[in-house]
Write a protein that holds these residues in place. Structure first.
Motif, PDB file in Angstrom:
ATOM      1  N   ASP A   1       0.825  -1.209   0.000  1.00  0.00           N
ATOM      2  CA  ASP A   1       0.000   0.000   0.000  1.00  0.00           C
ATOM      3  C   ASP A   1       0.862   1.262   0.000  1.00  0.00           C
TER       4      ASP A   1
ATOM      5  N   LYS B   1       1.952   1.720  -3.573  1.00  0.00           N
ATOM      6  CA  LYS B   1       0.832   2.279  -4.355  1.00  0.00           C
ATOM      7  C   LYS B   1       0.638   3.759  -4.045  1.00  0.00           C
TER       8      LYS B   1
ATOM      9  N   ASP C   1       0.544   6.718  -6.684  1.00  0.00           N
ATOM     10  CA  ASP C   1      -0.710   7.471  -6.830  1.00  0.00           C
ATOM     11  C   ASP C   1      -0.519   8.963  -6.574  1.00  0.00           C
TER      12      ASP C   1
ATOM     13  N   LEU D   1      -1.297  -1.560  -9.329  1.00  0.00           N
ATOM     14  CA  LEU D   1      -0.567  -1.890  -8.106  1.00  0.00           C
ATOM     15  C   LEU D   1      -1.410  -2.560  -7.035  1.00  0.00           C
ATOM     16  N   THR D   2      -2.501  -3.189  -7.437  1.00  0.00           N
ATOM     17  CA  THR D   2      -3.258  -4.015  -6.499  1.00  0.00           C
ATOM     18  C   THR D   2      -2.707  -5.434  -6.552  1.00  0.00           C
TER      19      THR D   2
END
Length: 107
Positions: free
Chosen positions: A38, A41, A45, A90-91
């Motif tokens: 996370d 990500k 993001d 990016l999950t």
């Protein structure tokens, strides 16, 4: 994210509640419960770095800093085959430990 509850952070007893890890003694903030995938990500993001640089920051750079680059930090023969597979957004797709798929996101 780690579920609420009691944990050990090294030798220190901590509790997790409301997205925070705090020391049981003194109630001081003990650290983040943010998962590394996370964090990767997030920096992408937020347009801080490219996905490639974010992944390098989360794998190669810490291994080099900890002087364990010979054992991990990149995918090469004779290194630990522990890695995750991410979608372009990016999950998480899949998790590998010791070269074996241990978790796969069900679609």
């Amino acid at each position: 994210m780690m579920p609420d509850g009691d944990y050990m952070l090294g030798e220190l007893p901590v509790y997790v509640r409301d997205g925070m890890a705090r020391l049981k003694e003194g109630d001081s903030l003990a650290g983040s419960i943010l998962q590394l995938k996370d964090a990767v990500k997030n920096v992408v993001d937020w347009n801080i770095v490219t996905p490639e640089k974010a992944i390098m920051m989360a794998s190669y750079v810490p291994a080099k800093s900890a002087h364990i680059l010979a054992d991990c930090g990149s995918i090469k023969p004779d290194k630990a085959a522990d890695f995750i597979v991410l979608n372009p957004d990016l999950t998480l797709v899949e998790t590998y430990l010791d070269g074996e798929s241990r978790y796969e996101v069900i679609k």
